[in-house]
Design a protein around this motif. Structure first.
Motif, PDB file in Angstrom:
ATOM      1  N   LEU A   1      25.425  41.636  27.799  1.00 45.59           N
ATOM      2  CA  LEU A   1      24.235  41.188  27.717  1.00 45.59           C
ATOM      3  C   LEU A   1      23.248  42.037  28.255  1.00 45.59           C
ATOM      4  O   LEU A   1      23.562  42.855  29.348  1.00 45.59           O
ATOM      5  CB  LEU A   1      24.007  39.908  28.515  1.00 45.59           C
ATOM      6  CG  LEU A   1      22.620  39.472  28.799  1.00 45.59           C
ATOM      7  CD1 LEU A   1      22.172  38.750  27.260  1.00 45.59           C
ATOM      8  CD2 LEU A   1      22.590  38.053  29.824  1.00 45.59           C
TER       9      LEU A   1
ATOM     10  N   ARG B   1      27.540  33.126  33.038  1.00 47.14           N
ATOM     11  CA  ARG B   1      26.954  32.800  31.752  1.00 47.14           C
ATOM     12  C   ARG B   1      27.502  31.644  31.013  1.00 47.14           C
ATOM     13  O   ARG B   1      28.804  31.633  30.959  1.00 47.14           O
ATOM     14  CB  ARG B   1      26.972  33.731  30.777  1.00 47.14           C
ATOM     15  CG  ARG B   1      25.965  35.082  31.363  1.00 47.14           C
ATOM     16  CD  ARG B   1      25.559  35.748  30.098  1.00 47.14           C
ATOM     17  NE  ARG B   1      26.829  36.801  29.835  1.00 47.14           N
ATOM     18  CZ  ARG B   1      26.858  38.259  30.505  1.00 47.14           C
ATOM     19  NH1 ARG B   1      26.173  38.578  31.417  1.00 47.14           N
ATOM     20  NH2 ARG B   1      27.782  38.879  29.625  1.00 47.14           N
TER      21      ARG B   1
ATOM     22  N   TYR C   1      26.896  29.837  27.116  1.00 45.63           N
ATOM     23  CA  TYR C   1      26.162  29.872  25.901  1.00 45.63           C
ATOM     24  C   TYR C   1      26.552  28.435  25.057  1.00 45.63           C
ATOM     25  O   TYR C   1      27.654  27.945  25.076  1.00 45.63           O
ATOM     26  CB  TYR C   1      26.582  31.188  24.743  1.00 45.63           C
ATOM     27  CG  TYR C   1      26.034  30.997  23.586  1.00 45.63           C
ATOM     28  CD1 TYR C   1      24.699  31.184  23.707  1.00 45.63           C
ATOM     29  CD2 TYR C   1      26.495  30.916  22.378  1.00 45.63           C
ATOM     30  CE1 TYR C   1      24.014  31.112  22.379  1.00 45.63           C
ATOM     31  CE2 TYR C   1      25.971  30.885  21.111  1.00 45.63           C
ATOM     32  CZ  TYR C   1      24.561  31.096  21.082  1.00 45.63           C
ATOM     33  OH  TYR C   1      24.130  31.071  19.975  1.00 45.63           O
TER      34      TYR C   1
ATOM     35  N   MET D   1      18.378  32.236  21.828  1.00 41.89           N
ATOM     36  CA  MET D   1      18.906  33.143  21.023  1.00 41.89           C
ATOM     37  C   MET D   1      19.125  32.867  19.436  1.00 41.89           C
ATOM     38  O   MET D   1      19.260  31.764  19.250  1.00 41.89           O
ATOM     39  CB  MET D   1      20.510  33.635  21.524  1.00 41.89           C
ATOM     40  CG  MET D   1      20.497  34.047  23.206  1.00 41.89           C
ATOM     41  SD  MET D   1      19.649  35.480  23.606  1.00 41.89           S
ATOM     42  CE  MET D   1      20.874  36.594  23.161  1.00 41.89           C
TER      43      MET D   1
ATOM     44  N   GLU E   1      19.287  42.788  29.182  1.00 44.99           N
ATOM     45  CA  GLU E   1      18.030  42.114  29.395  1.00 44.99           C
ATOM     46  C   GLU E   1      16.774  42.906  29.747  1.00 44.99           C
ATOM     47  O   GLU E   1      17.039  44.026  30.844  1.00 44.99           O
ATOM     48  CB  GLU E   1      18.040  41.203  30.521  1.00 44.99           C
ATOM     49  CG  GLU E   1      18.998  39.738  30.522  1.00 44.99           C
ATOM     50  CD  GLU E   1      18.951  38.878  31.600  1.00 44.99           C
ATOM     51  OE1 GLU E   1      18.365  39.121  32.519  1.00 44.99           O
ATOM     52  OE2 GLU E   1      19.473  37.930  31.389  1.00 44.99           O
TER      53      GLU E   1
ATOM     54  N   SER F   1      31.812  40.394  26.650  1.00 41.60           N
ATOM     55  CA  SER F   1      30.606  40.438  26.138  1.00 41.60           C
ATOM     56  C   SER F   1      29.581  41.406  27.075  1.00 41.60           C
ATOM     57  O   SER F   1      30.017  41.801  27.931  1.00 41.60           O
ATOM     58  CB  SER F   1      30.198  38.968  26.095  1.00 41.60           C
ATOM     59  OG  SER F   1      29.801  38.599  27.662  1.00 41.60           O
TER      60      SER F   1
ATOM     61  N   ASP G   1      22.056  32.226  32.059  1.00 44.10           N
ATOM     62  CA  ASP G   1      22.697  33.603  33.069  1.00 44.10           C
ATOM     63  C   ASP G   1      22.224  33.238  34.446  1.00 44.10           C
ATOM     64  O   ASP G   1      20.991  33.168  34.866  1.00 44.10           O
ATOM     65  CB  ASP G   1      22.272  34.832  32.215  1.00 44.10           C
ATOM     66  CG  ASP G   1      22.665  35.833  33.075  1.00 44.10           C
ATOM     67  OD1 ASP G   1      23.937  35.932  33.523  1.00 44.10           O
ATOM     68  OD2 ASP G   1      22.060  36.840  33.757  1.00 44.10           O
TER      69      ASP G   1
ATOM     70  N   LEU H   1      21.135  30.676  25.990  1.00 46.22           N
ATOM     71  CA  LEU H   1      21.932  31.496  26.861  1.00 46.22           C
ATOM     72  C   LEU H   1      21.414  31.004  28.265  1.00 46.22           C
ATOM     73  O   LEU H   1      20.368  31.351  28.620  1.00 46.22           O
ATOM     74  CB  LEU H   1      22.153  32.707  26.490  1.00 46.22           C
ATOM     75  CG  LEU H   1      22.972  33.723  27.547  1.00 46.22           C
ATOM     76  CD1 LEU H   1      24.386  33.457  27.007  1.00 46.22           C
ATOM     77  CD2 LEU H   1      22.759  35.158  27.119  1.00 46.22           C
TER      78      LEU H   1
ATOM     79  N   GLY I   1      16.253  39.742  25.314  1.00 45.57           N
ATOM     80  CA  GLY I   1      17.598  40.136  25.490  1.00 45.57           C
ATOM     81  C   GLY I   1      18.496  40.285  24.286  1.00 45.57           C
ATOM     82  O   GLY I   1      17.788  39.860  23.084  1.00 45.57           O
ATOM     83  N   SER I   2      19.513  40.790  24.428  1.00 47.18           N
ATOM     84  CA  SER I   2      20.524  40.978  23.366  1.00 47.18           C
ATOM     85  C   SER I   2      21.850  40.740  23.879  1.00 47.18           C
ATOM     86  O   SER I   2      22.263  41.033  25.146  1.00 47.18           O
ATOM     87  CB  SER I   2      20.627  42.528  22.729  1.00 47.18           C
ATOM     88  OG  SER I   2      21.782  42.702  22.019  1.00 47.18           O
ATOM     89  N   HIS I   3      22.630  39.847  23.027  1.00 51.21           N
ATOM     90  CA  HIS I   3      24.104  39.290  23.608  1.00 51.21           C
ATOM     91  C   HIS I   3      24.917  39.869  22.484  1.00 51.21           C
ATOM     92  O   HIS I   3      24.918  39.307  21.336  1.00 51.21           O
ATOM     93  CB  HIS I   3      24.049  37.879  23.739  1.00 51.21           C
ATOM     94  CG  HIS I   3      25.418  37.162  24.371  1.00 51.21           C
ATOM     95  ND1 HIS I   3      25.908  36.596  23.747  1.00 51.21           N
ATOM     96  CD2 HIS I   3      25.776  37.578  25.488  1.00 51.21           C
ATOM     97  CE1 HIS I   3      27.206  36.198  24.464  1.00 51.21           C
ATOM     98  NE2 HIS I   3      26.997  36.888  25.571  1.00 51.21           N
TER      99      HIS I   3
END
Length: 192
Positions: free
Chosen positions: A52, A161, A163, A112, A54, A50, A148, A146, A64-66
């Motif tokens: 992430l 992390r 989820y 998210m 931020e 994965s 973290d 999520l 953020g994007s995951h």
């Protein structure tokens, strides 16, 4: 005496207002956090990779994007041969970062939302029965929380992390139990 007091007060005010604030922002820049992990609750167990991203927007608020890609680890279980079992998800969200007193430990909580694509092909090969192959591919909403945890003060951090998905809503939390992911990785803070 009164004039001396006014002069001192004016000098203090002038020196305090004469201090120019730093042109550099106290907010850090974009954080890139790659990780590896596992979706341990379903069969077959899936290993994942994965990323992430931020970005702080104001104070402790972040966006953020995951992105996650998972694949089956064990290919044969209980006379079922897994040809492929893949899961891809892309989520975007916003959240809040809480820091410890020394700013060594940080917890970021992100709400998210995005999409998840699940695809698999499996073959039942049981002695005495005809082989049966099942194939499926679907796209689902992916909504969750999520969490973290980051350890480190400088540009490089160690991250863990979790989820916690919320979809599908009916039957929650039992319906989403198999989609809980656990990830471990590093973080790299880019300067602004």
């Amino acid at each position: 005496m009164r004039n001396h007091f006014l002069i001192c007060l004016l000098l203090l005010t002038a020196s305090a207002s004469g201090q120019t604030p730093s042109t550099r922002s106290s907010l850090p820049g974009l954080a890139i956090k790659p990780a590896i992990g596992v979706l341990p609750w379903g069969l077959p167990v899936k290993g994942l990779a994965s990323l992430l991203l931020e970005y702080p927007i104001k104070g402790n608020w972040v966006v953020g994007s995951h992105t996650m890609l998972a694949s089956a680890v064990a290919k044969n279980t209980y006379n079922i041969e897994t040809n492929y079992s893949l899961q891809f998800s892309q989520k975007f969200g916003a959240g809040y970062t809480m820091t410890g007193p020394q700013k060594f430990v940080r917890l970021t909580v992100l709400a998210m939302g995005g999409v998840r694509r699940v695809a698999f092909k499996e073959t039942l090969d049981y002695p005495g029965l005809e082989k049966i192959t099942t194939k499926s591919s679907t796209v689902l909403p992916d909504v969750g929380l999520l969490l973290d945890w980051s350890l480190g003060r400088k540009r490089h951090t160690f991250n863990t992390r979790v989820y916690l998905p919320f979809y599908p809503f009916e039957g929650y939390p039992v319906s989403t139990f198999q989609q809980i992911s656990i990830e471990v990785g590093v973080g790299i803070q880019l300067a602004r």
